[in-house]
Design a protein around this motif. Structure first.
Motif, PDB file in Angstrom:
ATOM      1  N   THR A 202       0.842  -1.204   0.000  1.00  0.00           N
ATOM      2  CA  THR A 202       0.000   0.000   0.000  1.00  0.00           C
ATOM      3  C   THR A 202       0.881   1.259   0.000  1.00  0.00           C
ATOM      4  OG1 THR A 202      -1.355  -1.289   1.509  1.00  0.00           O
ATOM      5  CG2 THR A 202      -2.015   0.982   1.187  1.00  0.00           C
ATOM      6  N   SER A 203       0.466   2.234  -0.750  1.00  0.00           N
ATOM      7  CA  SER A 203       1.125   3.552  -0.815  1.00  0.00           C
ATOM      8  C   SER A 203       2.497   3.558  -1.477  1.00  0.00           C
ATOM      9  CB  SER A 203       1.252   4.185   0.590  1.00  0.00           C
ATOM     10  OG  SER A 203      -0.018   4.479   1.057  1.00  0.00           O
ATOM     11  N   ASN A 204       2.873   2.472  -2.138  1.00  0.00           N
ATOM     12  CA  ASN A 204       4.139   2.509  -2.881  1.00  0.00           C
ATOM     13  C   ASN A 204       4.000   3.320  -4.165  1.00  0.00           C
ATOM     14  OD1 ASN A 204       5.426   1.022  -1.006  1.00  0.00           O
ATOM     15  ND2 ASN A 204       5.842  -0.768  -2.286  1.00  0.00           N
ATOM     16  N   GLY A 205       2.754   3.559  -4.566  1.00  0.00           N
ATOM     17  CA  GLY A 205       2.530   4.410  -5.746  1.00  0.00           C
ATOM     18  C   GLY A 205       1.948   3.681  -6.944  1.00  0.00           C
TER      19      GLY A 205
ATOM     20  N   ASN B 230       9.995   2.869  -7.094  1.00  0.00           N
ATOM     21  CA  ASN B 230       9.309   4.159  -7.188  1.00  0.00           C
ATOM     22  C   ASN B 230       9.772   5.095  -6.066  1.00  0.00           C
ATOM     23  OD1 ASN B 230       7.425   5.882  -8.415  1.00  0.00           O
ATOM     24  ND2 ASN B 230       5.869   5.348  -6.867  1.00  0.00           N
TER      25      ASN B 230
ATOM     26  N   ASP C 249      -5.139  -2.494 -11.062  1.00  0.00           N
ATOM     27  CA  ASP C 249      -4.557  -2.043  -9.790  1.00  0.00           C
ATOM     28  C   ASP C 249      -5.043  -3.003  -8.704  1.00  0.00           C
ATOM     29  OD1 ASP C 249      -3.246  -0.546  -7.946  1.00  0.00           O
ATOM     30  OD2 ASP C 249      -4.576   1.202  -8.054  1.00  0.00           O
TER      31      ASP C 249
ATOM     32  N   GLY D 207      -3.209   8.504  -3.043  1.00  0.00           N
ATOM     33  CA  GLY D 207      -2.813   9.286  -1.884  1.00  0.00           C
ATOM     34  C   GLY D 207      -3.572   8.924  -0.627  1.00  0.00           C
TER      35      GLY D 207
ATOM     36  N   LYS E 229       5.243  10.038  -9.477  1.00  0.00           N
ATOM     37  CA  LYS E 229       4.612  11.337  -9.204  1.00  0.00           C
ATOM     38  C   LYS E 229       5.103  12.370 -10.214  1.00  0.00           C
ATOM     39  CE  LYS E 229       4.754  14.709  -5.646  1.00  0.00           C
ATOM     40  NZ  LYS E 229       5.631  15.009  -4.539  1.00  0.00           N
TER      41      LYS E 229
ATOM     42  N   THR F 245      -6.394   1.795  -2.243  1.00  0.00           N
ATOM     43  CA  THR F 245      -7.178   0.918  -3.112  1.00  0.00           C
ATOM     44  C   THR F 245      -7.481  -0.355  -2.320  1.00  0.00           C
ATOM     45  OG1 THR F 245      -5.751   1.770  -4.847  1.00  0.00           O
ATOM     46  CG2 THR F 245      -7.229  -0.029  -5.443  1.00  0.00           C
TER      47      THR F 245
ATOM     48  N   SER G 100      10.152   8.047 -10.666  1.00  0.00           N
ATOM     49  CA  SER G 100       9.247   8.780  -9.795  1.00  0.00           C
ATOM     50  C   SER G 100       7.928   8.903 -10.546  1.00  0.00           C
ATOM     51  CB  SER G 100       9.803  10.169  -9.467  1.00  0.00           C
ATOM     52  OG  SER G 100       8.756  10.936  -8.905  1.00  0.00           O
TER      53      SER G 100
ATOM     54  N   SER H 105      -1.214   3.283  -7.942  1.00  0.00           N
ATOM     55  CA  SER H 105      -2.223   4.081  -8.663  1.00  0.00           C
ATOM     56  C   SER H 105      -1.550   5.235  -9.396  1.00  0.00           C
ATOM     57  CB  SER H 105      -3.260   4.643  -7.688  1.00  0.00           C
ATOM     58  OG  SER H 105      -3.709   3.627  -6.829  1.00  0.00           O
ATOM     59  N   THR H 106      -0.523   5.806  -8.780  1.00  0.00           N
ATOM     60  CA  THR H 106       0.167   6.937  -9.430  1.00  0.00           C
ATOM     61  C   THR H 106       0.893   6.463 -10.686  1.00  0.00           C
ATOM     62  OG1 THR H 106       0.485   7.793  -7.195  1.00  0.00           O
ATOM     63  CG2 THR H 106       1.662   8.913  -8.958  1.00  0.00           C
TER      64      THR H 106
HETATM   65  P1  GDP Z   1      -0.831   2.938  -3.942  1.00  0.00           P
HETATM   66  O1  GDP Z   1      -1.515   2.708  -2.623  1.00  0.00           O
HETATM   67  O2  GDP Z   1       0.285   1.990  -4.143  1.00  0.00           O
HETATM   68  O3  GDP Z   1      -1.776   2.958  -5.092  1.00  0.00           O
HETATM   69  O4  GDP Z   1      -0.139   4.377  -3.853  1.00  0.00           O
HETATM   70  P2  GDP Z   1      -0.625   5.758  -4.440  1.00  0.00           P
HETATM   71  O5  GDP Z   1      -0.434   5.832  -5.887  1.00  0.00           O
HETATM   72  O6  GDP Z   1      -1.969   6.063  -3.893  1.00  0.00           O
HETATM   73  O7  GDP Z   1       0.475   6.734  -3.819  1.00  0.00           O
HETATM   74  C1  GDP Z   1       0.565   6.945  -2.426  1.00  0.00           C
HETATM   75  C2  GDP Z   1       1.177   8.353  -2.195  1.00  0.00           C
HETATM   76  O8  GDP Z   1       2.506   8.387  -2.673  1.00  0.00           O
HETATM   77  C3  GDP Z   1       0.448   9.453  -2.927  1.00  0.00           C
HETATM   78  O9  GDP Z   1       0.345  10.577  -2.101  1.00  0.00           O
HETATM   79  C4  GDP Z   1       1.339   9.777  -4.111  1.00  0.00           C
HETATM   80  O10 GDP Z   1       1.259  11.120  -4.516  1.00  0.00           O
HETATM   81  C5  GDP Z   1       2.696   9.479  -3.539  1.00  0.00           C
HETATM   82  N1  GDP Z   1       3.641   9.071  -4.551  1.00  0.00           N
HETATM   83  C6  GDP Z   1       3.430   8.157  -5.529  1.00  0.00           C
HETATM   84  N2  GDP Z   1       4.520   8.051  -6.310  1.00  0.00           N
HETATM   85  C7  GDP Z   1       5.433   8.901  -5.805  1.00  0.00           C
HETATM   86  C8  GDP Z   1       6.773   9.249  -6.166  1.00  0.00           C
HETATM   87  O11 GDP Z   1       7.339   8.741  -7.127  1.00  0.00           O
HETATM   88  N3  GDP Z   1       7.400  10.182  -5.403  1.00  0.00           N
HETATM   89  C9  GDP Z   1       6.808  10.773  -4.338  1.00  0.00           C
HETATM   90  N4  GDP Z   1       7.512  11.655  -3.661  1.00  0.00           N
HETATM   91  N5  GDP Z   1       5.575  10.476  -3.970  1.00  0.00           N
HETATM   92  C10 GDP Z   1       4.882   9.559  -4.671  1.00  0.00           C
END
Ligand code: GDP
Length: 433
Positions: A100-103, A252, A193, A120, A301, A125, A299, A105-106
């Motif tokens: 979770t939160s590794n990115g 990421n 996802d 975020g 993001k 998810t 990255s 969805s981003t």
């Molecule tokens: P998921 O739970 O794996 O789907 O993660 P999310 O895509 O929701 O991302 C979790 C948080 O990490 C969000 O606030 C994103 O903006 C942030 N984030 C995602 N990718 C990056 C990145 O490459 N760099 C930074 N600094 N933040 C990121």
């Protein structure tokens, strides 16, 4: 732009080609069945109205064309219809996993070039979200057990719609996004996802339900930490069910480590070594040198920020598209390299897994059809030959009869002559007496 997604286009080309081959097979089958089902007496003008001749023709037709042959061709027609339907629905599927939160969805949003999935804090998810293209003009979603198309007005609305749903981590929500807004979806790519692998899922169910038809897996890691056992465990399980899965590792959040110049190189090397050894030595999904082109430092993001800027999106939104840290160019460059390699592997794998079996099956059906028609042809040649032989025998009999008749006529004439002579002689003698 014409070279955009060049490798993905190959998938569509192959699908088009194989579909055309099946269209030809289908037309061939239809033609055969039309011929098989046509009334044989209609094709023999002399037989119309002559019940006995029709019977003979029908008997002859059923000798040439057995019910088993007709049944086989009829079965082939149904099979070919089914295969054509599957082929037209075939898409390339890529599944994203990671904690979770590794990115995840981003990354998906960056690849799609727009904010499609909520990401975020507060937008974890908690179910599977599958993004696929639609020819319709606006986005909509479908929840499990319902075919209702629920419009999506915005990303945040999608986020709250999902959090209001009672969904467990094994349910699938399908998000349909207009193809015209996203080039990747135009190429029939489906992105899946997943909830974080740290939510202790039933891995077997996850894999059986969502991964068996995936062409590529992307493990989204956090480059601020090391590859975790939960992440490895999941892919070991995938590897036990799918032979040589295509796995990419995205380290990421590299923007958070990249700035620390002293340690960045060392950290990058450590991550690379661990990832390569995981993919090649542990999973045995590829060779070590292949594995090196499956590991990237990105990255998501920043990649998303760049994509939004490139397409002038988000300029008028209340929150600016986002900022870029020093050195973003090389991270974005790596992200694009990842996309290129990903598209290559995705289309290659999808062509093999989705079409190889259909191509083999098509060849088998064509071969079987050929054998059936060859047997029909040989049968009809045999029938024709025997008809010729019968006609010749009849002609011989007729000739014999004719000869016999003329002999009989001669004898009768001779007898009549004798009769006349005898009668003449008798009447002469009577007169003399
Ligand atoms: P998921 O739970 O794996 O789907 O993660 P999310 O895509 O929701 O991302 C979790 C948080 O990490 C969000 O606030 C994103 O903006 C942030 N984030 C995602 N990718 C990056 C990145 O490459 N760099 C930074 N600094 N933040 C990121």
């Amino acid at each position: 732009k014409s070279t955009q997604h060049a490798s993905l286009k190959q998938f569509r080309q192959v699908r088009e080609e194989i579909n055309q081959v099946y269209a030809q097979i289908s037309a061939y089958i239809d033609e055969c069945l039309e011929f098989f089902n046509s009334d044989c007496s209609a094709n023999t003008p002399g037989a119309i109205g002559d019940a006995a001749s029709v019977k003979v023709e029908e008997a002859c037709f059923s000798r040439i064309l057995t019910p088993a042959a007709v049944q086989s061709v009829t079965d082939f027609r149904a099979k070919v219809r089914g295969i054509r339907e599957v082929i037209s629905r075939n898409q390339m599927k890529c599944a994203f996993f990671g904690r979770t939160s590794n990115g995840k969805s981003t990354v998906i949003n960056a690849m799609l070039g727009r904010k499609v999935l909520p990401s975020g804090i507060g937008h974890t998810t908690n179910c599977f979200l599958q993004v696929e293209g639609t020819s319709k003009e606006s986005a909509y979603l479908q929840t499990p057990n319902s075919s209702e198309e629920r419009p999506i007005e915005s990303v945040s609305q999608l986020g709250s719609a999902l959090s209001n749903e009672k969904l467990d981590c094994e349910s699938l929500v399908r998000v349909f996004w207009p193809k015209q807004l996203c080039s990747l979806l135009r190429e029939d790519v489906v992105l899946l996802d997943s909830p974080g692998v740290d939510v202790s899922p039933d891995l077997d169910t996850w894999i059986d339900q969502f991964c068996m038809d995936a062409d590529v897996f992307i493990l989204v890691c956090n480059s601020e930490s090391t590859l975790m056992n939960t992440e490895k465990k999941f892919f070991h399980k995938v590897g036990s069910k799918l032979s040589k899965p295509n796995v990419f590792v995205l380290n990421n959040r590299w923007d958070c480590s990249d700035g620390e110049l002293d340690s960045a190189e060392l950290v990058r090397k450590q991550h690379m070594d661990k990832s390569v050894s995981f993919l090649a030595d542990e999973l045995k999904s590829c060779t070590r040198s292949e594995a090196e082109s499956r590991v990237y430092f990105v990255s998501a993001k920043e990649a998303l920020v760049n994509r939004l800027k490139e397409t002038n999106q988000g300029l008028e939104s209340p929150s600016p598209a986002g900022s870029l840290a020093d050195g973003w160019q090389s991270r974005y460059f790596d992200f694009k390299n990842f996309e290129r390699e990903f598209e290559l592997i995705l289309s290659d794998s999808a062509i093999r897994t989705k079409f190889a079996a259909h191509a083999e099956q098509g060849r088998h059906i064509a071969g079987q059809m050929f054998s059936i028609l060859e047997a029909v042809y040989e049968g009809s040649v045999e029938e024709k030959d025997s008809a010729v032989r019968q006609r010749q025998a009849l002609q011989r009999d007729l000739e014999n009869l004719r000869v016999a008749a003329s002999t009989e006529r001669d004898i009768r004439q001779t007898l009549e002559g004798i009769e006349r002579k005898v009668a003449g002689t008798l009447s002469e003698e009577i007169r003399r007496l």
